[in-house]
Design a protein around this motif. Structure first.
Motif, PDB file in Angstrom:
ATOM      1  N   ARG A  29       0.797  -1.232  -0.050  1.00 48.94           N
ATOM      2  CA  ARG A  29      -0.056  -0.024  -0.070  1.00 48.94           C
ATOM      3  C   ARG A  29       0.841   1.109  -0.080  1.00 48.94           C
ATOM      4  NH1 ARG A  29      -3.086   0.375   4.841  1.00 48.94           N
ATOM      5  NH2 ARG A  29      -1.173   0.061   5.870  1.00 48.94           N
ATOM      6  N   THR A  30       0.438   2.372  -0.676  1.00 52.81           N
ATOM      7  CA  THR A  30       1.187   3.701  -0.816  1.00 52.81           C
ATOM      8  C   THR A  30       0.793   4.667   0.215  1.00 52.81           C
ATOM      9  OG1 THR A  30       0.473   4.204  -2.887  1.00 52.81           O
ATOM     10  CG2 THR A  30       2.434   2.940  -3.078  1.00 52.81           C
ATOM     11  N   GLU A  31      -0.412   4.475   0.630  1.00 53.67           N
ATOM     12  CA  GLU A  31      -1.005   5.549   1.500  1.00 53.67           C
ATOM     13  C   GLU A  31      -1.791   4.629   2.615  1.00 53.67           C
ATOM     14  OE1 GLU A  31      -0.995   8.758   1.255  1.00 53.67           O
ATOM     15  OE2 GLU A  31       0.051   8.756  -0.514  1.00 53.67           O
ATOM     16  N   PRO A  32      -1.358   5.125   4.004  1.00 50.62           N
ATOM     17  CA  PRO A  32      -0.199   6.308   4.252  1.00 50.62           C
ATOM     18  C   PRO A  32       0.957   5.551   4.213  1.00 50.62           C
ATOM     19  CG  PRO A  32      -1.407   5.390   6.279  1.00 50.62           C
ATOM     20  CD  PRO A  32      -2.047   4.758   5.258  1.00 50.62           C
ATOM     21  N   LEU A  33       2.199   6.300   3.661  1.00 51.89           N
ATOM     22  CA  LEU A  33       3.221   5.901   3.496  1.00 51.89           C
ATOM     23  C   LEU A  33       4.214   5.630   4.713  1.00 51.89           C
ATOM     24  CD1 LEU A  33       5.194   5.559   1.102  1.00 51.89           C
ATOM     25  CD2 LEU A  33       5.899   7.742   1.245  1.00 51.89           C
TER      26      LEU A  33
END
Length: 148
Positions: free
Chosen positions: A65-69
Motif C-alpha cells: 500500500r502506498t497510503e499512508p506511506l
C-alpha cells in the motif's frame, strides 16, 4: 582480543561499528522480522525521505500500500492471543492491532498471528516486545499457487 595487536583490535571495532550503522534496523528487528518486512520498511523510509517514481513503482510492484506511506501492515506472531495489557503496550508505541484477525497456532505452526498497522519507525520497538515471536509483512502481491 587480549593478545591481538592493537591495530587488529581497532580494525575489528571499526568494522563492527560500520556494520551497525549499515543495518537500517536494530538487533530485535533483525532477529524477528522477515527479510521482506525489512525490505518494505526500508523502501517506505526511502520514499519518505527522498521520494522517487521508481521507489513508488517498486512498492506497488511488491503489492505494498502506498497510503499512508508511514504505516506498514504487518503480521505479529504470538504464542497465544493478545492480552489487554499487550494491546495497550502496542498502542503506546503507535501500533494498531486488529485482535479480531487472530489466527491461533495449529499443526506445524506453533505461533498464531494477527494483523496490525505499524508506523515504520516503530519496527524495532515492536520487535523488542517479549511477547512478539516473529514479524512479517502483510503487504504482498497475491498470486495463484501451482495446481493445474
Amino acid at each position: 582480543m587480549k593478545n591481538w595487536p592493537a591495530a587488529v583490535t581497532a580494525a575489528i571495532i571499526i568494522i563492527v561499528g560500520m556494520l551497525a550503522l549499515a543495518c537500517p534496523q536494530g538487533n530485535a528487528a533483525q532477529a524477528k522480522a522477515s527479510f521482506e518486512l525489512l525490505q518494505q520498511v526500508s523502501l517506505r523510509k526511502q520514499q519518505i525521505s527522498s521520494p522517487t517514481a521508481e521507489t513508488l513503482a517498486r512498492m506497488k510492484e511488491l503489492g505494498m500500500r502506498t497510503e499512508p506511506l508511514n504505516i506498514q501492515r504487518v503480521f505479529i506472531y504470538l504464542a497465544k492471543p493478545l492480552t489487554t495489557e499487550q494491546s495497550a503496550e502496542l498502542k503506546v508505541i503507535g501500533v494498531s492491532p486488529y485482535p479480531e484477525s487472530w489466527i491461533p497456532p495449529s499443526g506445524n505452526h506453533p505461533a498464531g498471528f494477527l494483523l496490525a498497522d505499524m508506523p515504520v519507525d516503530k519496527l524495532d520497538a515492536l520487535a523488542a516486545k517479549d511477547f512478539v515471536i516473529r514479524l512479517d509483512t502483510a503487504e504482498k502481491k497475491s498470486e495463484p499457487q501451482g495446481g493445474g
